[in-house]
Design a protein around this motif. Structure first.
Motif, PDB file in Angstrom:
ATOM      1  N   SER A  55      18.608 -50.578  11.807  1.00 33.42           N
ATOM      2  CA  SER A  55      18.979 -50.894  10.432  1.00 33.42           C
ATOM      3  C   SER A  55      18.121 -52.059   9.963  1.00 33.42           C
ATOM      4  O   SER A  55      17.762 -52.940  10.742  1.00 33.42           O
ATOM      5  N   ILE A  56      17.829 -52.039   8.683  1.00 33.05           N
ATOM      6  CA  ILE A  56      16.985 -53.100   8.134  1.00 33.05           C
ATOM      7  C   ILE A  56      17.718 -54.438   8.167  1.00 33.05           C
ATOM      8  O   ILE A  56      17.128 -55.470   8.479  1.00 33.05           O
ATOM      9  N   SER A  57      19.020 -54.423   7.885  1.00 33.64           N
ATOM     10  CA  SER A  57      19.766 -55.687   7.869  1.00 33.64           C
ATOM     11  C   SER A  57      19.879 -56.279   9.277  1.00 33.64           C
ATOM     12  O   SER A  57      19.787 -57.494   9.447  1.00 33.64           O
ATOM     13  N   ALA A  58      20.069 -55.452  10.279  1.00 35.18           N
ATOM     14  CA  ALA A  58      20.155 -55.972  11.648  1.00 35.18           C
ATOM     15  C   ALA A  58      18.795 -56.514  12.105  1.00 35.18           C
ATOM     16  O   ALA A  58      18.715 -57.551  12.765  1.00 35.18           O
ATOM     17  N   GLY A  59      17.726 -55.822  11.744  1.00 36.35           N
ATOM     18  CA  GLY A  59      16.386 -56.322  12.060  1.00 36.35           C
ATOM     19  C   GLY A  59      16.109 -57.635  11.362  1.00 36.35           C
ATOM     20  O   GLY A  59      15.522 -58.560  11.936  1.00 36.35           O
ATOM     21  N   GLY A  60      16.536 -57.752  10.105  1.00 37.72           N
ATOM     22  CA  GLY A  60      16.386 -59.005   9.363  1.00 37.72           C
ATOM     23  C   GLY A  60      17.196 -60.129   9.977  1.00 37.72           C
ATOM     24  O   GLY A  60      16.764 -61.284   9.988  1.00 37.72           O
ATOM     25  N   ALA A  61      18.390 -59.801  10.488  1.00 33.09           N
ATOM     26  CA  ALA A  61      19.220 -60.825  11.129  1.00 33.09           C
ATOM     27  C   ALA A  61      18.541 -61.357  12.394  1.00 33.09           C
ATOM     28  O   ALA A  61      18.592 -62.558  12.674  1.00 33.09           O
ATOM     29  N   VAL A  62      17.899 -60.482  13.161  1.00 32.58           N
ATOM     30  CA  VAL A  62      17.182 -60.923  14.357  1.00 32.58           C
ATOM     31  C   VAL A  62      16.032 -61.846  13.963  1.00 32.58           C
ATOM     32  O   VAL A  62      15.830 -62.915  14.560  1.00 32.58           O
ATOM     33  N   MET A  63      15.308 -61.450  12.920  1.00 31.91           N
ATOM     34  CA  MET A  63      14.193 -62.289  12.474  1.00 31.91           C
ATOM     35  C   MET A  63      14.692 -63.615  11.910  1.00 31.91           C
ATOM     36  O   MET A  63      14.057 -64.657  12.095  1.00 31.91           O
ATOM     37  N   ASP A  64      15.846 -63.621  11.243  1.00 30.19           N
ATOM     38  CA  ASP A  64      16.432 -64.872  10.757  1.00 30.19           C
ATOM     39  C   ASP A  64      16.786 -65.797  11.918  1.00 30.19           C
ATOM     40  O   ASP A  64      16.640 -67.017  11.815  1.00 30.19           O
ATOM     41  N   GLY A  65      17.247 -65.210  13.016  1.00 31.12           N
ATOM     42  CA  GLY A  65      17.534 -66.014  14.205  1.00 31.12           C
ATOM     43  C   GLY A  65      16.277 -66.672  14.752  1.00 31.12           C
ATOM     44  O   GLY A  65      16.297 -67.829  15.173  1.00 31.12           O
ATOM     45  N   TRP A  66      15.168 -65.944  14.739  1.00 31.46           N
ATOM     46  CA  TRP A  66      13.894 -66.519  15.194  1.00 31.46           C
ATOM     47  C   TRP A  66      13.481 -67.688  14.312  1.00 31.46           C
ATOM     48  O   TRP A  66      13.089 -68.743  14.796  1.00 31.46           O
ATOM     49  N   VAL A  67      13.601 -67.482  12.985  1.00 27.96           N
ATOM     50  CA  VAL A  67      13.178 -68.523  12.039  1.00 27.96           C
ATOM     51  C   VAL A  67      14.062 -69.752  12.167  1.00 27.96           C
ATOM     52  O   VAL A  67      13.579 -70.884  12.185  1.00 27.96           O
ATOM     53  N   SER A  68      15.371 -69.560  12.274  1.00 25.59           N
ATOM     54  CA  SER A  68      16.272 -70.723  12.375  1.00 25.59           C
ATOM     55  C   SER A  68      16.057 -71.472  13.689  1.00 25.59           C
ATOM     56  O   SER A  68      16.124 -72.697  13.717  1.00 25.59           O
ATOM     57  N   GLY A  69      15.792 -70.765  14.766  1.00 20.94           N
ATOM     58  CA  GLY A  69      15.497 -71.434  16.035  1.00 20.94           C
ATOM     59  C   GLY A  69      14.230 -72.262  15.957  1.00 20.94           C
ATOM     60  O   GLY A  69      14.176 -73.410  16.435  1.00 20.94           O
ATOM     61  N   ALA A  70      13.205 -71.713  15.323  1.00 16.25           N
ATOM     62  CA  ALA A  70      11.952 -72.458  15.156  1.00 16.25           C
ATOM     63  C   ALA A  70      12.159 -73.662  14.242  1.00 16.25           C
ATOM     64  O   ALA A  70      11.654 -74.757  14.510  1.00 16.25           O
TER      65      ALA A  70
END
Length: 117
Positions: A55-70
């Motif tokens: 799903s696009i929203s789940a993929g976006g959530a994973v990428m948001d996790g990467w950005v927030s961690g960085a």
């Protein structure tokens, strides 16, 4: 003997045959090329994560996790920067003081040696 048309030299001098010349196209602004490359990379990562997470929203959530961690990592490093700079300045000051003391002692001993001679 006459050469066929493609073999003739150009009118502007010794630049070689027509087929041996390099094209002089400008490649454009390198900043625009970098921006387009980064956007294409972002689109590819989004597509791959959307397929992986189904799903696009789940993929976006994973990428948001990467950005927030960085982002949190950068903020913690930025908070430590003044303390590290102060510690480095203190160590540099101590090293300079030791160097100054050593130079004074060396100058005194050299002056004593000169006086003895």
């Amino acid at each position: 003997m006459r050469f066929p048309e493609p073999v003739r030299m150009a009118d502007d001098g010794d630049h070689g045959p027509v087929w041996a010349r390099r094209s002089r196209r400008s490649s454009g602004n390198p900043l625009i090329g970098l921006l387009v490359t980064l956007l294409a990379l972002f689109g590819a990562v989004t597509l791959v994560m959307s397929i992986k997470e189904r799903s696009i929203s789940a993929g976006g959530a994973v990428m948001d996790g990467w950005v927030s961690g960085a982002w949190n990592g950068v903020r913690s490093l930025a908070g430590q920067a003044p303390e590290a700079a102060e510690k480095a300045a203190d160590e540099a000051g101590a090293a300079a003081a030791k160097t100054g003391d050593a130079l004074q002692a060396g100058a005194r001993s050299a002056a004593d040696e000169i006086k003895k001679s």
